[in-house]
Design a protein around this motif. Structure first.
Motif, PDB file in Angstrom:
ATOM      1  N   SER A  26       0.849  -1.196   0.000  1.00  0.00           N
ATOM      2  CA  SER A  26       0.000   0.000   0.000  1.00  0.00           C
ATOM      3  C   SER A  26       0.880   1.239   0.000  1.00  0.00           C
ATOM      4  O   SER A  26       1.809   1.346   0.804  1.00  0.00           O
ATOM      5  CB  SER A  26      -0.894   0.040   1.241  1.00  0.00           C
ATOM      6  OG  SER A  26      -1.740  -1.076   1.289  1.00  0.00           O
ATOM      7  N   GLN A  27       0.568   2.173  -0.898  1.00  0.00           N
ATOM      8  CA  GLN A  27       1.307   3.433  -0.933  1.00  0.00           C
ATOM      9  C   GLN A  27       0.295   4.559  -0.829  1.00  0.00           C
ATOM     10  O   GLN A  27      -0.720   4.564  -1.529  1.00  0.00           O
ATOM     11  CB  GLN A  27       2.114   3.561  -2.213  1.00  0.00           C
ATOM     12  CG  GLN A  27       3.088   4.706  -2.168  1.00  0.00           C
ATOM     13  CD  GLN A  27       4.023   4.705  -3.350  1.00  0.00           C
ATOM     14  OE1 GLN A  27       3.585   4.925  -4.467  1.00  0.00           O
ATOM     15  NE2 GLN A  27       5.297   4.448  -3.107  1.00  0.00           N
ATOM     16  N   LYS A  28       0.576   5.493   0.065  1.00  0.00           N
ATOM     17  CA  LYS A  28      -0.335   6.598   0.333  1.00  0.00           C
ATOM     18  C   LYS A  28       0.456   7.899   0.291  1.00  0.00           C
ATOM     19  O   LYS A  28       1.591   7.956   0.773  1.00  0.00           O
ATOM     20  CB  LYS A  28      -0.949   6.387   1.720  1.00  0.00           C
ATOM     21  CG  LYS A  28      -1.928   7.436   2.152  1.00  0.00           C
ATOM     22  CD  LYS A  28      -2.478   7.078   3.519  1.00  0.00           C
ATOM     23  CE  LYS A  28      -1.954   8.061   4.519  1.00  0.00           C
ATOM     24  NZ  LYS A  28      -2.474   7.908   5.855  1.00  0.00           N
ATOM     25  N   ALA A  29      -0.134   8.921  -0.286  1.00  0.00           N
ATOM     26  CA  ALA A  29       0.495  10.243  -0.324  1.00  0.00           C
ATOM     27  C   ALA A  29      -0.257  11.192   0.603  1.00  0.00           C
ATOM     28  O   ALA A  29      -1.486  11.160   0.678  1.00  0.00           O
ATOM     29  CB  ALA A  29       0.482  10.800  -1.741  1.00  0.00           C
ATOM     30  N   VAL A  47       0.527  17.863  -3.209  1.00  0.00           N
ATOM     31  CA  VAL A  47       0.997  16.546  -2.783  1.00  0.00           C
ATOM     32  C   VAL A  47       2.178  16.703  -1.843  1.00  0.00           C
ATOM     33  O   VAL A  47       3.116  17.452  -2.126  1.00  0.00           O
ATOM     34  CB  VAL A  47       1.402  15.689  -4.004  1.00  0.00           C
ATOM     35  CG1 VAL A  47       1.967  14.352  -3.548  1.00  0.00           C
ATOM     36  CG2 VAL A  47       0.211  15.482  -4.917  1.00  0.00           C
ATOM     37  N   GLY A  48       2.119  15.994  -0.715  1.00  0.00           N
ATOM     38  CA  GLY A  48       3.208  16.001   0.252  1.00  0.00           C
ATOM     39  C   GLY A  48       4.082  14.770   0.081  1.00  0.00           C
ATOM     40  O   GLY A  48       4.405  14.371  -1.037  1.00  0.00           O
ATOM     41  N   ARG A  49       4.390  14.134   1.179  1.00  0.00           N
ATOM     42  CA  ARG A  49       5.272  12.966   1.141  1.00  0.00           C
ATOM     43  C   ARG A  49       4.456  11.672   1.068  1.00  0.00           C
ATOM     44  O   ARG A  49       3.266  11.669   1.350  1.00  0.00           O
ATOM     45  CB  ARG A  49       6.165  12.959   2.380  1.00  0.00           C
ATOM     46  CG  ARG A  49       6.991  14.225   2.408  1.00  0.00           C
ATOM     47  CD  ARG A  49       7.980  14.349   3.525  1.00  0.00           C
ATOM     48  NE  ARG A  49       7.583  13.770   4.787  1.00  0.00           N
ATOM     49  CZ  ARG A  49       8.445  13.451   5.745  1.00  0.00           C
ATOM     50  NH1 ARG A  49       9.721  13.667   5.570  1.00  0.00           N
ATOM     51  NH2 ARG A  49       8.043  12.944   6.871  1.00  0.00           N
ATOM     52  N   ARG A  50       5.139  10.593   0.677  1.00  0.00           N
ATOM     53  CA  ARG A  50       4.491   9.287   0.546  1.00  0.00           C
ATOM     54  C   ARG A  50       4.904   8.376   1.695  1.00  0.00           C
ATOM     55  O   ARG A  50       5.975   8.535   2.274  1.00  0.00           O
ATOM     56  CB  ARG A  50       4.900   8.593  -0.754  1.00  0.00           C
ATOM     57  CG  ARG A  50       4.378   9.221  -1.996  1.00  0.00           C
ATOM     58  CD  ARG A  50       4.698   8.343  -3.190  1.00  0.00           C
ATOM     59  NE  ARG A  50       6.117   8.037  -3.294  1.00  0.00           N
ATOM     60  CZ  ARG A  50       6.927   8.539  -4.209  1.00  0.00           C
ATOM     61  NH1 ARG A  50       6.476   9.357  -5.103  1.00  0.00           N
ATOM     62  NH2 ARG A  50       8.202   8.212  -4.228  1.00  0.00           N
ATOM     63  N   GLU A  51       4.061   7.379   1.954  1.00  0.00           N
ATOM     64  CA  GLU A  51       4.434   6.296   2.852  1.00  0.00           C
ATOM     65  C   GLU A  51       3.998   4.988   2.211  1.00  0.00           C
ATOM     66  O   GLU A  51       2.970   4.917   1.542  1.00  0.00           O
ATOM     67  CB  GLU A  51       3.835   6.462   4.244  1.00  0.00           C
ATOM     68  CG  GLU A  51       2.341   6.272   4.330  1.00  0.00           C
ATOM     69  CD  GLU A  51       1.837   6.343   5.769  1.00  0.00           C
ATOM     70  OE1 GLU A  51       2.451   5.724   6.656  1.00  0.00           O
ATOM     71  OE2 GLU A  51       0.829   7.016   5.986  1.00  0.00           O
TER      72      GLU A  51
END
Length: 130
Positions: A26-29, A47-51
């Motif tokens: 799972s990748q979320k921004a 858009v900020g950072r991803r996790e």
């Protein structure tokens, strides 16, 4: 079409995690609202950072000393996830992260299973098996 039957998860250099039956990447921004008062009815975002997290499920195997037994809450791990196996020219996910959670479930009339979540730390890669 890809099939998951040949997939595998490796922890460290060669610690193949035994018994894996399912994985989810799972990748979320992070999105930050960038609009202000008077900008109309529709919101706008930056858009900020991803996790990125990896959820792993499987059949528990206490003898898997170089795989499942390395999945301990808080442990720092290097990992490789091969969605279609590690045959030549197959792409895989590689990175470092932390084991965020580990669960084991043992029902009265069934097999013992495990699940864990690995939270990627920093940038992961998507190399190709040579």
């Amino acid at each position: 079409m890809a099939h998951g039957k040949n997939g595998k998860l490796v922890i460290g250099v060669a610690g193949i995690v035994a018994g894996v039956t399912n994985w989810t990447r799972s990748q979320k921004a992070d999105l930050v609202e960038s609009g202000g008062m008077g900008d109309g009815d529709d919101k706008s975002y930056e858009v900020g950072r991803r996790e990125t997290t990896y959820a792993i499920q499987g059949n528990y195997n206490a003898a898997d000393a170089d795989g499942q037994e390395l999945l301990v809450g808080g442990a720092s791990v290097d990992f490789k996830l091969y969605p279609e196996g590690d045959g030549s020219s197959k792409k895989y996910y590689a990175g470092s992260g932390f084991v965020e959670s580990v669960d084991q479930t043992g029902p009265l009339d069934g097999k013992i299973t495990f699940s864990c979540t690995i939270r990627q730390s920093g940038v992961g890669t998507r190399p190709t098996v040579s």
